[in-house]
Motif scaffolding. Structure first.
Motif, PDB file in Angstrom:
ATOM      1  N   ILE A  33      31.699  59.666  47.880  1.00 46.18           N
ATOM      2  CA  ILE A  33      32.124  58.451  47.175  1.00 46.18           C
ATOM      3  C   ILE A  33      31.226  58.208  45.970  1.00 46.18           C
ATOM      4  O   ILE A  33      31.705  57.917  44.874  1.00 46.18           O
ATOM      5  CB  ILE A  33      32.145  57.252  48.153  1.00 46.18           C
ATOM      6  N   ARG A  36      32.093  60.525  43.158  1.00 45.64           N
ATOM      7  CA  ARG A  36      33.360  60.219  42.497  1.00 45.64           C
ATOM      8  C   ARG A  36      33.248  58.972  41.620  1.00 45.64           C
ATOM      9  O   ARG A  36      33.895  58.883  40.575  1.00 45.64           O
ATOM     10  CB  ARG A  36      34.459  60.050  43.547  1.00 45.64           C
ATOM     11  N   GLU A 132      46.360  48.005  46.701  1.00 47.84           N
ATOM     12  CA  GLU A 132      47.214  49.099  47.175  1.00 47.84           C
ATOM     13  C   GLU A 132      47.538  48.967  48.658  1.00 47.84           C
ATOM     14  O   GLU A 132      48.647  49.293  49.103  1.00 47.84           O
ATOM     15  CB  GLU A 132      46.503  50.437  46.921  1.00 47.84           C
ATOM     16  N   ALA A 138      48.930  53.393  53.751  1.00 42.83           N
ATOM     17  CA  ALA A 138      48.270  54.473  53.017  1.00 42.83           C
ATOM     18  C   ALA A 138      49.108  55.004  51.861  1.00 42.83           C
ATOM     19  O   ALA A 138      48.605  55.737  51.024  1.00 42.83           O
ATOM     20  CB  ALA A 138      47.973  55.629  53.964  1.00 42.83           C
ATOM     21  N   PRO A 140      50.553  55.571  48.466  1.00 46.47           N
ATOM     22  CA  PRO A 140      50.324  55.083  47.108  1.00 46.47           C
ATOM     23  C   PRO A 140      51.651  54.603  46.523  1.00 46.47           C
ATOM     24  O   PRO A 140      52.507  55.411  46.196  1.00 46.47           O
ATOM     25  CB  PRO A 140      49.805  56.313  46.356  1.00 46.47           C
ATOM     26  N   ARG A 143      50.116  51.523  42.810  1.00 43.94           N
ATOM     27  CA  ARG A 143      49.605  52.142  41.604  1.00 43.94           C
ATOM     28  C   ARG A 143      50.680  52.939  40.858  1.00 43.94           C
ATOM     29  O   ARG A 143      50.822  52.796  39.646  1.00 43.94           O
ATOM     30  CB  ARG A 143      48.418  53.028  41.938  1.00 43.94           C
ATOM     31  N   SER A 316      42.065  54.080  53.838  1.00 44.35           N
ATOM     32  CA  SER A 316      42.184  55.056  52.749  1.00 44.35           C
ATOM     33  C   SER A 316      42.632  54.370  51.459  1.00 44.35           C
ATOM     34  O   SER A 316      42.095  54.615  50.383  1.00 44.35           O
ATOM     35  CB  SER A 316      43.181  56.155  53.131  1.00 44.35           C
ATOM     36  N   LEU A 319      39.812  52.115  50.136  1.00 42.77           N
ATOM     37  CA  LEU A 319      38.722  52.880  49.518  1.00 42.77           C
ATOM     38  C   LEU A 319      39.144  53.493  48.180  1.00 42.77           C
ATOM     39  O   LEU A 319      38.344  53.593  47.260  1.00 42.77           O
ATOM     40  CB  LEU A 319      38.226  53.966  50.467  1.00 42.77           C
ATOM     41  N   GLY A 320      40.414  53.904  48.073  1.00 53.55           N
ATOM     42  CA  GLY A 320      40.909  54.411  46.793  1.00 53.55           C
ATOM     43  C   GLY A 320      40.778  53.341  45.719  1.00 53.55           C
ATOM     44  O   GLY A 320      40.320  53.603  44.597  1.00 53.55           O
ATOM     45  N   VAL A 323      36.895  52.723  44.987  1.00 60.56           N
ATOM     46  CA  VAL A 323      36.305  53.733  44.100  1.00 60.56           C
ATOM     47  C   VAL A 323      36.792  53.508  42.661  1.00 60.56           C
ATOM     48  O   VAL A 323      36.024  53.594  41.705  1.00 60.56           O
ATOM     49  CB  VAL A 323      36.642  55.159  44.592  1.00 60.56           C
ATOM     50  N   THR A 324      38.070  53.170  42.527  1.00 64.54           N
ATOM     51  CA  THR A 324      38.622  52.957  41.183  1.00 64.54           C
ATOM     52  C   THR A 324      37.965  51.774  40.482  1.00 64.54           C
ATOM     53  O   THR A 324      37.554  51.890  39.323  1.00 64.54           O
ATOM     54  CB  THR A 324      40.150  52.760  41.275  1.00 64.54           C
ATOM     55  N   ARG A 327      34.455  52.670  39.520  1.00 64.89           N
ATOM     56  CA  ARG A 327      34.413  53.515  38.317  1.00 64.89           C
ATOM     57  C   ARG A 327      34.522  52.665  37.059  1.00 64.89           C
ATOM     58  O   ARG A 327      33.878  52.945  36.052  1.00 64.89           O
ATOM     59  CB  ARG A 327      35.596  54.497  38.331  1.00 64.89           C
TER      60      ARG A 327
ATOM     61  N   ASP B 147      43.443  58.899  41.628  1.00 67.59           N
ATOM     62  CA  ASP B 147      42.980  57.524  41.833  1.00 67.59           C
ATOM     63  C   ASP B 147      43.226  57.000  43.257  1.00 67.59           C
ATOM     64  O   ASP B 147      42.301  56.605  43.938  1.00 67.59           O
ATOM     65  CB  ASP B 147      43.661  56.575  40.835  1.00 67.59           C
ATOM     66  N   SER B 148      44.497  57.021  43.700  1.00 69.30           N
ATOM     67  CA  SER B 148      44.811  56.365  44.974  1.00 69.30           C
ATOM     68  C   SER B 148      44.075  57.009  46.136  1.00 69.30           C
ATOM     69  O   SER B 148      43.624  56.333  47.049  1.00 69.30           O
ATOM     70  CB  SER B 148      46.318  56.433  45.253  1.00 69.30           C
ATOM     71  N   VAL B 150      41.301  58.744  45.976  1.00 68.95           N
ATOM     72  CA  VAL B 150      39.945  59.112  45.591  1.00 68.95           C
ATOM     73  C   VAL B 150      38.902  58.628  46.598  1.00 68.95           C
ATOM     74  O   VAL B 150      37.766  59.107  46.602  1.00 68.95           O
ATOM     75  CB  VAL B 150      39.647  58.605  44.163  1.00 68.95           C
ATOM     76  N   GLY B 151      39.279  57.716  47.485  1.00 68.80           N
ATOM     77  CA  GLY B 151      38.354  57.279  48.526  1.00 68.80           C
ATOM     78  C   GLY B 151      38.556  58.027  49.825  1.00 68.80           C
ATOM     79  O   GLY B 151      37.938  57.721  50.835  1.00 68.80           O
ATOM     80  N   ASP B 152      39.435  59.012  49.812  1.00 68.61           N
ATOM     81  CA  ASP B 152      39.799  59.754  51.022  1.00 68.61           C
ATOM     82  C   ASP B 152      39.409  61.227  50.822  1.00 68.61           C
ATOM     83  O   ASP B 152      38.928  61.606  49.759  1.00 68.61           O
ATOM     84  CB  ASP B 152      41.314  59.616  51.219  1.00 68.61           C
ATOM     85  N   ALA B 339      36.504  63.723  38.408  1.00 66.85           N
ATOM     86  CA  ALA B 339      35.323  63.834  39.249  1.00 66.85           C
ATOM     87  C   ALA B 339      35.285  65.232  39.870  1.00 66.85           C
ATOM     88  O   ALA B 339      35.519  65.418  41.052  1.00 66.85           O
ATOM     89  CB  ALA B 339      35.350  62.748  40.324  1.00 66.85           C
TER      90      ALA B 339
END
Lengths: 434, 434
Positions: A33, A36, A132, A138, A140, A143, A316, A319-320, A323-324, A327, B147-148, B150-152, B339
């Motif tokens: 993480i 990324r 999301e 889970a 997507p 987005r 999941s 966390l996506g 992280v976004t 960033r 992106d979506s 990216v935490g997985d 990344a």
């Protein structure tokens, strides 16, 4: 990774099924993480109602019951809200946004009820609000809708977005059982809650439909705008009728953009059970899986499929987002503002155009069909298919209509039941995807 | 929308099937696009090889043959490259990035060959490089991956990413025809190009696999790292054998992350025809549609489905990217840097573990099966299913193996054909998704 980079602090609000997975993955996958994001993510604290409860694998010193102080800490940059419900979630999210912290939330109820207040607060402070996990676990979908399809015109969204009802309807098909006993079974297996109202009456799906419609059509749609019917009235007869016609019954969330000849546009958003041909891509979405089918002007048909609920899948998605938004902190920017720039009226359900399946138990005498057909004709409801089944003394008329105004079909049915030779409407359901 | 906002200028490189749709939509949907970006997008010019050709609906004054001057114009903020091929696309994209302009490209060949050079140039100047349209046309897959998810931790990607081969294999199934005649038919219908090599030999799919693997595993994968077999050797016997076992033949792009017991990780990326059970979600993806199946640690199984090619669908993906990078210009930020922080070794195809279907034409005498079974055992290839079919004097042995090292299966087959009683290996194909 540059070790000089300041870590970004994360406050987690809630530590239930989803929250505990988010916390676990933040600790377990810290190296990936961090790589990324471009900076380490540090879990600063977890706000819970009872801080003294033992939580496996999570350090006790992270827990606090004082959410507001946690959110306010200087070393908290990002706030994850996985409590659910309107309050105190709304107050805490607004506190975080107003303090210039980015927020990730899975709170569909709050977003459907009052999403624009949160969005406005995020825009005001120039911070991110990502969600999301609020729709279809889970998968997507937020987005892609918000970003990938932003250069296209979405015309229709049709989704299976509630796993509990999908599980129950599946079971009714495979076991030939009624709704009540299947619900009990689902509750015993943990697929339905003790109070199943939010799921089986379609409130959960309606909240998700409101969120999807807002993104799809760039116009504000709230829970109150969504027409809603649950599955508690789906009968064994409905299921049998669907099967006889090569269809399955699904609880669908449908968002449509309709355009009149003069260019006037309206939006309709509805959740209800419907029959779907078995060959439709959504028909084979089974059990706790979710899927969202999207139609656009340029891209055509798209489908997104995956697990709609559960701790790890939902984590999941959280966390996506985390992280976004992290960033964005590192690079100094933020994600796209929401682009809700239309003010499209909501079409009432009576104006919505759909096909219907209607089964009538009638007296087995000459002339009944003519009377029934006349009622439909009087209301401009055109018959596409008709089948007559005999059964000791009574007969069953099974009608499939062409697309018709829902108000016209409702008036038709009211008039049909008033015909003396019509004993009962034994099955009445919308038909989609044909 | 605030009319004071400076419009963002777009330069379009290329005006073929995709480019002409992008130009058309930019002009046609200018109001919506401007509202979503937060500033008007203005198409400043279109670079083409021949500027004098009539292009329906597009103003003649937009066209130029001087791409470099167009890119360099002060009023050009964003550059869209839809020419394809390595040069001059690479030179022009680098020119744009180095001049601080964000780039949207659909160029899978260039990205698979030399993506990291472009990414490095974009990172160097802090501008965006987006390429949703490079893989699977309209299907949002790059952004969910980037992106979506990216935490997985993505563990496996399996996709149908080439419409031409999917169309041909479909036809071979439905018509029972051979490869050569089906290819001719596809060419006559415009589904395959006059020189079909890039599609039927799997180069196109391999480029997409390299891009997907890079994003999925955060490690650099180029076209040369991808093991590749096309569909030109798929025989009528392979198709018939698949059908007899309830399977279909698909050209699959597969990216896998493998982890040894000691934690050593390797990546395998391969494109080849394979048999897939009819109940697998990818099995029903027909004709020119594409679909990508993704498996992750937390989210579990996901699938993305839609149109993989064509002007309008691909233009939808390009415009989604264009609106996104334009929003970043307005808000002052940029999208996430790629990344790519792992340096994972590529596993050679011989080390990859898959199941196989093997059909042998053998002499119909006692003891042949024992000899065949011994060869498999010698190479540690374990038999899962075995079927024997008799046909005047000769017999057919149809074997399904458990997962085995590809090198071991290759050695097995070499040894099998050396057995005097084995006349021929009539069908040999990997089996996935079982």
């Amino acid at each position: 990774m540059n070790e000089q980079v300041r870590p970004l602090g994360v406050a987690l609000l809630g530590c239930g099924v989803v929250g505990s997975q988010v916390a676990r993955l933040l600790l377990e996958d810290a190296r990936d993480i961090g790589a990324r994001v471009g900076a380490p993510l540090r879990l600063v604290g977890i706000a819970v109602r009872r801080a003294d409860r033992e939580r496996e694998g999570l350090p006790a010193e992270l827990f606090t019951t004082d959410a507001e102080s946690l959110i306010a800490r200087d070393d908290v940059d990002l706030v994850v809200e996985v409590i659910g419900g309107l309050e105190p979630a709304r107050t805490w999210i607004l506190q975080a946004l107003n303090a210039g912290k980015s927020v990730v939330t899975a709170n569909k109820a709050l977003l459907a009820e009052d999403g624009q207040t949160l969005v406005a607060a995020a825009d005001e402070r120039g911070v991110d609000l990502y969600f999301e996990a609020a729709v279809a676990g889970a998968i997507p979908i937020i987005r892609p809708m918000r970003d990938s399809l932003v250069g296209d015109q979405v015309t229709r969204v049709m989704g299976i977005v509630n796993g509990t009802t999908n599980f129950i309807l599946d079971k009714m098909h495979t076991a030939g059982a009624g709704f009540a006993e299947t619900l009990s079974e689902a509750q015993a297996l943990g697929y339905a809650e003790a109070d199943p109202t939010a799921d089986v009456e379609g409130y959960d799906a309606a909240a998700k439909a409101a969120i999807l419609a807002t993104l799809a059509f760039h116009t504000r749609v709230t829970l109150g705008d969504v027409y809603r019917e649950g599955i508690s009235d789906v009968s064994r007869a409905d299921i049998a009728a669907a099967e006889a016609m090569g269809m399955v019954v699904k609880l669908l969330a449908i968002c449509e953009l309709e355009e009149d000849e003069d260019g006037t546009r309206r939006v309709s958003v509805r959740v209800h059970p419907a029959m779907l041909p078995v060959r439709h891509p959504l028909a084979s979405v089974g059990g706790a899986f979710n899927a969202v089918f999207v139609e656009t002007k340029s891209a055509g048909q798209l489908m997104f499929y995956g697990q709609g609920a559960g701790g790890a899948p939902t984590a999941s998605a959280v966390l996506g987002d985390l992280v976004t938004v992290a960033r964005h902190r590192v690079s100094g920017g933020r994600g796209a503002r929401s682009a809700v720039y239309n003010e499209l009226p909501i079409a009432p359900i009576g104006d919505v155009i759909t096909s219907f399946h209607i089964a009538l138990e009638v007296e087995d005498t000459v002339g009944v069909l003519a009377k029934v057909a006349q009622v439909l004709a009087d209301h401009h409801v055109s018959i596409m298919t008709m089948r007559q089944e005999d059964a000791n003394g009574t007969a069953r008329l099974v009608l499939g209509t062409h697309a018709a105004r829902n108000a016209d079909v409702e008036a038709t049915v009211d008039e049909l039941v008033a015909i003396p030779e019509v004993f009962e409407v034994s099955s009445l359901m919308r038909v989609e995807g044909r």
